[in-house]
Scaffold this motif. Structure first.
Motif, short mmCIF file in Angstrom:
data_model
loop_
_atom_site.label_atom_id
_atom_site.label_comp_id
_atom_site.label_asym_id
_atom_site.label_seq_id
_atom_site.Cartn_x
_atom_site.Cartn_y
_atom_site.Cartn_z
N ASP A 13 0.85 -1.19 0.00
CA ASP A 13 0.00 0.00 0.00
C ASP A 13 0.89 1.24 0.00
N ILE A 14 1.05 1.83 -1.16
CA ILE A 14 1.98 2.95 -1.29
C ILE A 14 1.43 4.22 -0.64
N GLY A 15 0.11 4.29 -0.47
CA GLY A 15 -0.46 5.43 0.24
C GLY A 15 -0.23 5.37 1.73
N ALA A 16 -0.01 4.16 2.24
CA ALA A 16 0.26 3.96 3.67
C ALA A 16 1.75 3.93 3.97
N GLY A 17 2.58 4.02 2.95
CA GLY A 17 4.03 4.04 3.15
C GLY A 17 4.69 2.68 3.24
N GLU A 18 3.98 1.62 2.83
CA GLU A 18 4.56 0.28 2.95
C GLU A 18 5.75 0.07 2.02
N GLN A 19 5.91 0.92 1.04
CA GLN A 19 7.05 0.81 0.12
C GLN A 19 8.37 1.18 0.79
N PHE A 20 8.30 1.76 1.98
CA PHE A 20 9.52 2.14 2.69
C PHE A 20 9.93 1.12 3.75
N ALA A 21 9.19 0.03 3.85
CA ALA A 21 9.53 -1.01 4.83
C ALA A 21 10.86 -1.66 4.45
N PRO A 22 11.72 -1.96 5.41
CA PRO A 22 13.02 -2.57 5.11
C PRO A 22 12.90 -3.85 4.30
N GLU A 23 11.87 -4.63 4.57
CA GLU A 23 11.71 -5.90 3.85
C GLU A 23 11.46 -5.65 2.36
N PHE A 24 10.71 -4.60 2.06
CA PHE A 24 10.46 -4.30 0.65
C PHE A 24 11.68 -3.66 0.00
N LEU A 25 12.35 -2.77 0.73
CA LEU A 25 13.55 -2.14 0.19
C LEU A 25 14.64 -3.15 -0.13
N ALA A 26 14.62 -4.30 0.54
CA ALA A 26 15.62 -5.32 0.29
C ALA A 26 15.50 -5.89 -1.13
N ILE A 27 14.30 -5.84 -1.70
CA ILE A 27 14.12 -6.34 -3.07
C ILE A 27 13.83 -5.22 -4.06
N SER A 28 13.47 -4.05 -3.55
CA SER A 28 13.22 -2.90 -4.42
C SER A 28 13.88 -1.67 -3.82
N PRO A 29 15.17 -1.49 -4.01
CA PRO A 29 15.91 -0.41 -3.36
C PRO A 29 15.46 0.98 -3.76
N ASN A 30 14.72 1.10 -4.85
CA ASN A 30 14.20 2.40 -5.28
C ASN A 30 12.84 2.69 -4.65
N ASN A 31 12.41 1.87 -3.72
CA ASN A 31 11.12 1.97 -3.02
C ASN A 31 9.92 2.20 -3.96
N LYS A 32 9.95 1.52 -5.09
CA LYS A 32 8.84 1.59 -6.04
C LYS A 32 8.31 0.19 -6.30
N ILE A 33 6.99 0.13 -6.51
CA ILE A 33 6.40 -1.13 -6.97
C ILE A 33 6.38 -1.11 -8.49
N PRO A 34 6.35 -2.29 -9.12
CA PRO A 34 6.31 -3.63 -8.55
C PRO A 34 7.72 -4.20 -8.38
N ALA A 35 7.77 -5.31 -7.65
CA ALA A 35 8.99 -6.12 -7.55
C ALA A 35 8.55 -7.57 -7.48
N ILE A 36 9.41 -8.47 -7.88
CA ILE A 36 9.08 -9.89 -7.81
C ILE A 36 10.23 -10.66 -7.20
N VAL A 37 9.89 -11.82 -6.66
CA VAL A 37 10.88 -12.81 -6.26
C VAL A 37 10.47 -14.12 -6.92
N ASP A 38 11.37 -14.65 -7.73
CA ASP A 38 11.12 -15.93 -8.38
C ASP A 38 12.04 -16.97 -7.73
N PRO A 39 11.46 -17.94 -7.00
CA PRO A 39 12.31 -18.94 -6.34
C PRO A 39 13.03 -19.85 -7.33
N ASP A 40 12.53 -19.88 -8.57
CA ASP A 40 13.14 -20.71 -9.61
C ASP A 40 13.80 -19.80 -10.63
#
Length: 230
Positions: free
Chosen positions: A32-59
């Motif tokens: 929820d970018i309106g709530a600031g969830e894009q700044f959470a450390p867990e999200f920044l770990a995969i999206s350092p530019n704090n923008k959506i979208p991001a993906i994790v592909d285990p394969d």
């Protein structure tokens, strides 16, 4: 199962549509970018530019997990993973890539600015409104002229270029566009919008998004929080 960290925005919908078109299994995690969830450390770990979208592909390509941010890079990755929506020929590939870059460097940023100054800016600045509305019209004209010659944006084949551009044009009213001025682009828009996978992709998280009317959302999206060093 591909993990998708996203929100119901044009850039988010690009990836949702691509996953639906490819038939890949995925699980959506709302950011929820309106709530600031894009700044959470867990999200920044995969999206350092704090923008959506991001993906994790285990394969990933080497059998190991891979994380990716930037919607254009994700489209290219998924096209490579599935062998779909990016022509095999060298010429066709580069024709597609130039229109993908046209979206990433022009359509997205300029229409985004049109949205901001026409709808979200706290004060209406006539110069900015006119500048970005006129640029939106110019970009629509570029696409309209191209589609007078070909069925799809990069040629006669449906590609990631179409997938990238379509979600941005869904807000044409907010961009000051009159479809009567762009008949070839309007025909393309209606054809792409009728694809079942596109419809499904554009519904992802759509029920979660709300109009940006409160001060907290405006601060998270447009205020000083965006520019804080992390």
């Amino acid at each position: 199962m591909i993990e998708v960290y996203s929100w119901a925005t044009p850039n988010g919908h690009k990836v949702h549509v691509m996953l639906e078109e490819c038939g890949l299994p995925y699980r959506v995690h709302a950011v929820d970018i309106g709530a600031g969830e894009q700044f959470a450390p867990e999200f920044l770990a995969i999206s350092p530019n704090n923008k959506i979208p991001a993906i994790v592909d285990p394969d990933g390509p080497d059998g190991q997990p891979i994380s990716l941010f930037e919607s254009g890079a994700i489209l290219l990755y998924l096209a490579g993973k599935t062998g779909r929506f990016l022509p095999a020929s060298v010429r066709g590939k580069y024709e597609t890539l130039e229109w993908l870059m046209f979206q990433m460097g022009g359509v997205g940023p300029m229409l985004g600015q049109a949205h901001h100054f026409r709808i979200y800016a706290p004060e209406k600045i006539a110069y900015a409104v006119d500048r970005y509305t006129n640029e939106a019209k110019r970009l629509y004209g570029v696409m309209n002229r191209k589609l007078a010659k070909t069925r799809y944006i990069a040629g006669d084949e449906y590609t990631i270029a179409d997938i990238a551009i379509f979600p941005w044009l869904r807000s044409w009213k907010n961009q000051g566009i009159d479809w009567n001025d762009y008949p070839h682009l309007k025909g393309w828009f209606d054809e792409i919008g009728a694809r079942p996978a596109v419809q499904r992709g554009c519904e992802v998280l759509a029920d979660r998004r709300k109009p940006i009317t409160d001060d907290k959302s405006r601060e998270m999206l447009f205020g000083a929080t965006q520019y804080r060093q992390r």
